[in-house]
Design a protein around this motif. Structure first.
Motif: not given
Lengths: 257, 257
Positions: A26-52
């Protein structure tokens, strides 16, 4: 490669997402952001958020961090990410931080707001962004009840039974209820009510359950004293009233200096 | 059965509709409303509206009338229709009118508003309800240009070439430009700009083309004098700038007493 820590501040409209947290399908905010970040930085990215945030809940000013070995300057992520993100997620700030910064553990204060459309007819422009309550609300009674929540309390009676944390003690600094008259020219238009909760942190579903209790008081079903007793009972099995997600906004996150 | 005339006042968010006007297949505001009315009154109903709106354009206070032989009291249509209408169309008032009332021919004044989000980053909460302009706008120049439109003019230069009416003369009573600072706490947040057009009536695409011209002035591409000359030229082939529909709201419709 040198590892760097980047802090992101961003807004999202939660309507189209199954919450912040990454989901398998299912679509999630984190999923969308990590997909874009991976594309920009060239490696897998894991976001640590203030709270879900839950499905349908919005954020005006959410904060997260990630670690990268890429060389992109910290402040460049705003434009770079906004170029690829869907329209309902917008990055507002990005900045390289000292490595000891943590988007979740360093939070000192959070503000949530809950928006209630209080009028006889609905409003097509507030569908996904406020909770429509038709019956008139007793605002002064709601304010009296809210006073009981201020301070440091065990909020077991006002969080989801699925809350798994060591301590259910939290401190609420302020609960403010702002009432704005809506367009008086248009018949049937009533009030736009914003409940603002400012505290050290909030448990799972806590803001929605506090709002649910205040609404019961506003409708005249519960008294402020009943709410006070509920809080004192610290009972996970007390009758809880939840309110729908579309009225809830993560409004602000503050960090220690 | 006695024929009666019922006036409806209603709001809609235009995003999901291919304009007000009934379409054979595509969803329209008129189609949705007539479907609900047929169900309520038990016969085919044809709505006469104050004026159509295009696909994606919103209405805060649209007005229409219909003729029925049913016995439902005029004021009952508000609740009855809202029970069956989709959430993005809301009836605000309903009333039985004298038979000589006409929702289109009796209009004496209309107000449209166009909303511009003027800031560097987009806003996920204004996606379908404002036009996002990134570059700073010269508001005083826009106001100077707007002055030239006030009064009675032939607006051939500022309407769609597909406008088929006898006269392109219209009277504009007022053009107001309100600038509200947005949330200054959130980085990158700028201004919420509302252009208000009040006049005797407007030609097809006229408000959007007036807004487009004012935006060219705001961006420094056109001078107020250039806009004045455009108006004076009364030329259907002058270069027109349209703006997208999501910023436009039919705000008010006034009738003779």
């Amino acid at each position: 490669m040198q590892e760097r820590k980047i802090k992101l501040v961003f807004s999202y409209r939660g309507t189209a997402y199954h919450g912040f947290q990454r989901q398998r399908v299912l679509p999630s905010v984190q999923g969308e952001m990590e997909k874009v970040l991976k594309r920009l930085v060239g490696h897998e990215v894991s976001l640590a958020v203030s709270g879900r945030t839950d499905a349908g809940v919005h954020a005006r000013y959410q904060t997260a961090h990630f670690i990268t070995t890429c060389g992109i300057p910290g402040e460049r992520f705003v434009q770079a990410m906004n170029t690829f993100l869907p329209d309902d997620i917008v990055v507002l700030e990005s900045k390289e931080m000292p490595f000891d910064f943590h988007a979740r553990y360093d939070v000192v204060e959070k503000t949530y707001r809950y928006r209630i459309l209080n009028q006889r007819q609905s409003d097509p422009f507030l569908l996904d962004r406020a909770y429509w309550v038709r019956v008139p609300l007793r605002i002064e009674q709601m304010r009296a009840a809210a006073e009981h929540f201020i301070g440091t309390h065990d909020f077991t009676s006002f969080c989801s039974v699925r809350t798994h944390v060591d301590s259910k003690v939290r401190t609420i600094y302020e609960i403010r209820i702002d009432v704005e008259e809506r367009d008086p020219y248009v018949k049937g238009q009533g009030q736009d009510i914003w409940l603002t909760f400012r505290g050290s942190g909030f448990l799972y579903n806590m803001v929605r359950m506090l709002t649910g209790a205040l609404l019961e008081v506003g409708k005249g079903r519960w008294t402020p004293e009943y709410v006070k007793d509920m809080l004192a009972s610290k009972s996970p099995s007390v009758r809880k009233v939840n309110v729908p997600p579309q009225g809830l906004y993560l409004w602000d996150v503050k960090y220690k200096e």
